[in-house]
Scaffold this motif. Structure first.
Motif, PDB file in Angstrom:
ATOM      1  N   THR A   1       0.829  -1.207   0.000  1.00 37.14           N
ATOM      2  CA  THR A   1       0.000   0.000   0.000  1.00 37.14           C
ATOM      3  C   THR A   1       0.860   1.253   0.000  1.00 37.14           C
ATOM      4  N   LEU A   2       1.935   1.232   0.771  1.00 34.93           N
ATOM      5  CA  LEU A   2       2.821   2.395   0.833  1.00 34.93           C
ATOM      6  C   LEU A   2       3.385   2.724  -0.544  1.00 34.93           C
ATOM      7  N   PHE A   3       3.876   1.715  -1.246  1.00 34.20           N
ATOM      8  CA  PHE A   3       4.457   1.979  -2.562  1.00 34.20           C
ATOM      9  C   PHE A   3       3.380   2.320  -3.591  1.00 34.20           C
ATOM     10  N   ALA A   4       2.186   1.765  -3.437  1.00 38.00           N
ATOM     11  CA  ALA A   4       1.089   2.141  -4.335  1.00 38.00           C
ATOM     12  C   ALA A   4       0.739   3.620  -4.174  1.00 38.00           C
ATOM     13  N   LEU A   5       0.766   4.099  -2.939  1.00 40.57           N
ATOM     14  CA  LEU A   5       0.509   5.522  -2.711  1.00 40.57           C
ATOM     15  C   LEU A   5       1.489   6.392  -3.479  1.00 40.57           C
ATOM     16  N   PHE A   6       2.758   6.037  -3.442  1.00 39.69           N
ATOM     17  CA  PHE A   6       3.754   6.831  -4.152  1.00 39.69           C
ATOM     18  C   PHE A   6       3.607   6.679  -5.663  1.00 39.69           C
ATOM     19  N   ARG A   7       3.264   5.466  -6.121  1.00 39.85           N
ATOM     20  CA  ARG A   7       3.133   5.261  -7.561  1.00 39.85           C
ATOM     21  C   ARG A   7       2.048   6.146  -8.154  1.00 39.85           C
ATOM     22  N   TRP A   8       0.956   6.337  -7.401  1.00 36.29           N
ATOM     23  CA  TRP A   8      -0.201   7.078  -7.918  1.00 36.29           C
ATOM     24  C   TRP A   8      -0.378   8.419  -7.220  1.00 36.29           C
ATOM     25  N   TRP A   9       0.645   8.899  -6.511  1.00 42.50           N
ATOM     26  CA  TRP A   9       0.526  10.109  -5.716  1.00 42.50           C
ATOM     27  C   TRP A   9       0.223  11.342  -6.567  1.00 42.50           C
ATOM     28  N   GLY A  10       0.689  11.360  -7.797  1.00 40.20           N
ATOM     29  CA  GLY A  10       0.409  12.501  -8.662  1.00 40.20           C
ATOM     30  C   GLY A  10      -1.083  12.750  -8.813  1.00 40.20           C
ATOM     31  N   TRP A  11      -1.878  11.678  -8.719  1.00 41.55           N
ATOM     32  CA  TRP A  11      -3.332  11.823  -8.755  1.00 41.55           C
ATOM     33  C   TRP A  11      -3.924  11.920  -7.356  1.00 41.55           C
ATOM     34  N   LEU A  12      -3.465  11.067  -6.459  1.00 43.77           N
ATOM     35  CA  LEU A  12      -4.063  10.988  -5.127  1.00 43.77           C
ATOM     36  C   LEU A  12      -3.960  12.308  -4.375  1.00 43.77           C
ATOM     37  N   GLN A  13      -2.872  13.050  -4.619  1.00 45.04           N
ATOM     38  CA  GLN A  13      -2.716  14.316  -3.910  1.00 45.04           C
ATOM     39  C   GLN A  13      -3.702  15.382  -4.391  1.00 45.04           C
ATOM     40  N   GLN A  14      -4.370  15.114  -5.513  1.00 44.05           N
ATOM     41  CA  GLN A  14      -5.366  16.069  -6.023  1.00 44.05           C
ATOM     42  C   GLN A  14      -6.767  15.829  -5.467  1.00 44.05           C
ATOM     43  N   LEU A  15      -6.962  14.711  -4.752  1.00 46.82           N
ATOM     44  CA  LEU A  15      -8.288  14.390  -4.231  1.00 46.82           C
ATOM     45  C   LEU A  15      -8.684  15.365  -3.127  1.00 46.82           C
ATOM     46  N   GLU A  16      -9.971  15.475  -2.914  1.00 48.46           N
ATOM     47  CA  GLU A  16     -10.499  16.362  -1.883  1.00 48.46           C
ATOM     48  C   GLU A  16     -11.496  15.606  -1.033  1.00 48.46           C
ATOM     49  N   ALA A  17     -11.631  16.041   0.222  1.00 49.56           N
ATOM     50  CA  ALA A  17     -12.617  15.459   1.131  1.00 49.56           C
ATOM     51  C   ALA A  17     -12.954  16.480   2.198  1.00 49.56           C
ATOM     52  N   THR A  18     -14.010  16.199   2.947  1.00 48.34           N
ATOM     53  CA  THR A  18     -14.461  17.154   3.959  1.00 48.34           C
ATOM     54  C   THR A  18     -13.517  17.237   5.150  1.00 48.34           C
ATOM     55  N   ASP A  19     -12.763  16.161   5.394  1.00 47.24           N
ATOM     56  CA  ASP A  19     -11.812  16.179   6.508  1.00 47.24           C
ATOM     57  C   ASP A  19     -10.606  15.322   6.145  1.00 47.24           C
ATOM     58  N   GLU A  20      -9.499  15.534   6.840  1.00 47.23           N
ATOM     59  CA  GLU A  20      -8.246  14.868   6.525  1.00 47.23           C
ATOM     60  C   GLU A  20      -8.341  13.357   6.685  1.00 47.23           C
ATOM     61  N   GLN A  21      -9.078  12.900   7.691  1.00 45.34           N
ATOM     62  CA  GLN A  21      -9.169  11.459   7.923  1.00 45.34           C
ATOM     63  C   GLN A  21      -9.881  10.762   6.771  1.00 45.34           C
ATOM     64  N   SER A  22     -11.003  11.321   6.332  1.00 39.78           N
ATOM     65  CA  SER A  22     -11.722  10.740   5.191  1.00 39.78           C
ATOM     66  C   SER A  22     -10.864  10.763   3.936  1.00 39.78           C
ATOM     67  N   LEU A  23     -10.122  11.850   3.748  1.00 32.14           N
ATOM     68  CA  LEU A  23      -9.250  11.968   2.592  1.00 32.14           C
ATOM     69  C   LEU A  23      -8.186  10.876   2.594  1.00 32.14           C
ATOM     70  N   TRP A  24      -7.599  10.611   3.761  1.00 39.17           N
ATOM     71  CA  TRP A  24      -6.551   9.594   3.837  1.00 39.17           C
ATOM     72  C   TRP A  24      -7.108   8.203   3.512  1.00 39.17           C
ATOM     73  N   PHE A  25      -8.274   7.876   4.059  1.00 38.07           N
ATOM     74  CA  PHE A  25      -8.871   6.572   3.763  1.00 38.07           C
ATOM     75  C   PHE A  25      -9.237   6.466   2.287  1.00 38.07           C
ATOM     76  N   GLN A  26      -9.666   7.562   1.687  1.00 38.60           N
ATOM     77  CA  GLN A  26      -9.988   7.551   0.259  1.00 38.60           C
ATOM     78  C   GLN A  26      -8.732   7.270  -0.557  1.00 38.60           C
ATOM     79  N   ARG A  27      -7.624   7.893  -0.199  1.00 31.16           N
ATOM     80  CA  ARG A  27      -6.369   7.664  -0.918  1.00 31.16           C
ATOM     81  C   ARG A  27      -5.903   6.215  -0.778  1.00 31.16           C
TER      82      ARG A  27
END
Length: 438
Positions: A61-87
């Motif tokens: 999961t850690l490496f998947a986050l970095f592989r797709w971070w260019g997109w994942l960092q553009q996501l939005e959510a109402t709070d940081e916790q929800s955003l992290w679980f979405q990523r």
């Protein structure tokens, strides 16, 4: 991140625990600018509680986050916790990780529900999933930082797409056989359950598949009959093409992967000739040279070590038939294996290298005999570290001329050989070969 609630199911508790751990590691990597491999190794060394499945979920999961971070960092959510679980959920879904109960729990915590694919998605399909989940339009180019695209030579759209596809997929583990026939090595590896196959080029290159392997359990590795070496990296030794009775200097040897390859190629050429040349390896790092000596001993190769202790050459002038300068570089060609480096580095990773590369090349070339060979290589895809360094060197040292090389994977004839990751299912690499006037 918060502690899991007692009312959660066992799967939800595990998912929350993984989320906390991965968040801590991800944040530490970005803040410390240390490689993900190093941070993860330190964490597992200090936390023996994790079993093999836990380690796999955290690592993948850690490496998947970095592989797709260019997109994942553009996501939005109402709070940081929800955003992290979405990523977390999106990254794991894009790569079709098998722990679906954990991914579904992450989706629940994110407040986003979506079908999980049966197999890993290519970037186009992954982009569609990102849009379906978040309504966020993303561009393929976003999967690498802007400064990278400014540094590489312009690519046609089709080749740019192939490069992005390669950066977001995992290459096989490439290796090289030494001191034994390829067929015998393949048979033993397969009998040990390793997914081994011959490479499409080179008579000593093999693929060990894409699954993680504990090499210390493989006899051929423990006894020095195979060395892990990326296929694109192996191109460099093949370009050097050392003959049995030649003397070669590996001027930036590191832990000796290419020194070992040169030794092996020299031995292959020695059949019934009775005379074997020498390999000398140099580096500024004592620890790397110590590791080289261990690997050489394991393989039965006699490689001399000559550390760089100052700007002065650590070897005699004009004494070598061949000199290899595998120069320090930005390593953008290895991003496929190290996706975290896309986001840890910045443009300075490239801009601060060319002057050093030219300096090393200009010094090391003095060790080449008249009529001898000089090889310059990097694992960078940046033009300023590759062709521009070569052209600047030729302007300073007109006694060297470029030779024409044959691209091993498509047969193209060129003086400036770039191996793109999508051409060999491997790293990116650049190499040229000079001849010194006799």
């Amino acid at each position: 991140m918060t502690a899991p609630s007692p009312s959660l199911t066992p799967a939800q508790k595990r998912a929350a625990s993984y989320a906390n751990t991965i968040n801590t590691l991800f944040t530490e990597i970005l803040d410390s600018r240390q490689s993900a491999d190093r941070v993860l190794a330190n964490y597992f060394r200090s936390n023996k509680k994790h079993g093999s499945k836990d380690r796999r979920v955290i690592r993948e999961t850690l490496f998947a986050l970095f592989r797709w971070w260019g997109w994942l960092q553009q996501l939005e959510a109402t709070d940081e916790q929800s955003l992290w679980f979405q990523r977390l959920a999106l990254a794991a879904a894009i790569e079709a990780h098998p722990w679906t109960d954990i991914i579904c729990a992450w989706q629940q915590r994110a407040g986003k529900s979506f079908a999980l694919p049966e197999q890993a998605l290519a970037p186009k399909a992954a982009a569609a999933l990102v849009f379906k989940v978040s309504g966020q339009h993303v561009l393929a180019r976003d999967l690498a930082p802007d400064w990278f695209w400014q540094a590489v030579a312009p690519l046609p759209a089709a080749r740019e797409e192939l490069l992005i596809d390669a950066l977001c997929s995992r290459p096989p583990i490439w290796a090289r056989v030494q001191n034994m026939p390829l067929s015998k090595a393949l048979a033993e590896l397969r009998s040990a359950g390793v997914d081994a196959s011959a490479a499409p080029v080179f008579n000593d290159a093999i693929s060990l598949g894409s699954k993680s392997i504990n090499l210390n359990e493989i006899r051929l590795y423990k006894e020095g009959f195979i060395e892990v070496q990326d296929l694109a990296s192996q191109v460099i030794g093949q370009v050097c093409a050392p003959r049995a009775n030649e003397n070669w200097w590996d001027a930036c040897s590191g832990a000796g992967g290419k020194s070992l390859q040169l030794s092996s190629l020299m031995q292959q050429d020695n059949a019934d000739k009775g005379v074997l040349g020498t390999i000398t390896a140099s580096d500024i790092r004592t620890a790397a040279l110590n590791e080289l000596e261990k690997r050489a001993k394991r393989a039965g190769f006699n490689i001399k070590v000559a550390p760089w202790r100052s700007d002065a050459l650590p070897v005699a002038r004009e004494t070598f038939d061949g000199v290899l300068v595998d120069a320090p570089c930005s390593c953008t060609g290895t991003w496929r294996r190290n996706p975290d480096m896309r986001w840890l580095d910045d443009s300075q990773a490239i801009s601060d290298k060319p002057a050093l590369q030219l300096d090393i090349l200009s010094r090391a070339c003095d060790a080449v005999k008249p009529g001898g060979t000089l090889v310059y290589a990097t694992c960078s895809l940046a033009d300023s570290e590759n062709r521009q360094v070569v052209d600047a060197f030729l302007a300073k040292r007109p006694e060297f001329t470029l030779e024409t090389l044959s691209h091993p994977f498509n047969g193209e004839q060129t003086q400036y050989l770039t191996i793109w990751p999508f051409e060999a299912n491997a790293d990116g690499m650049f190499v040229v070969r000079f001849r010194k006037q006799g």
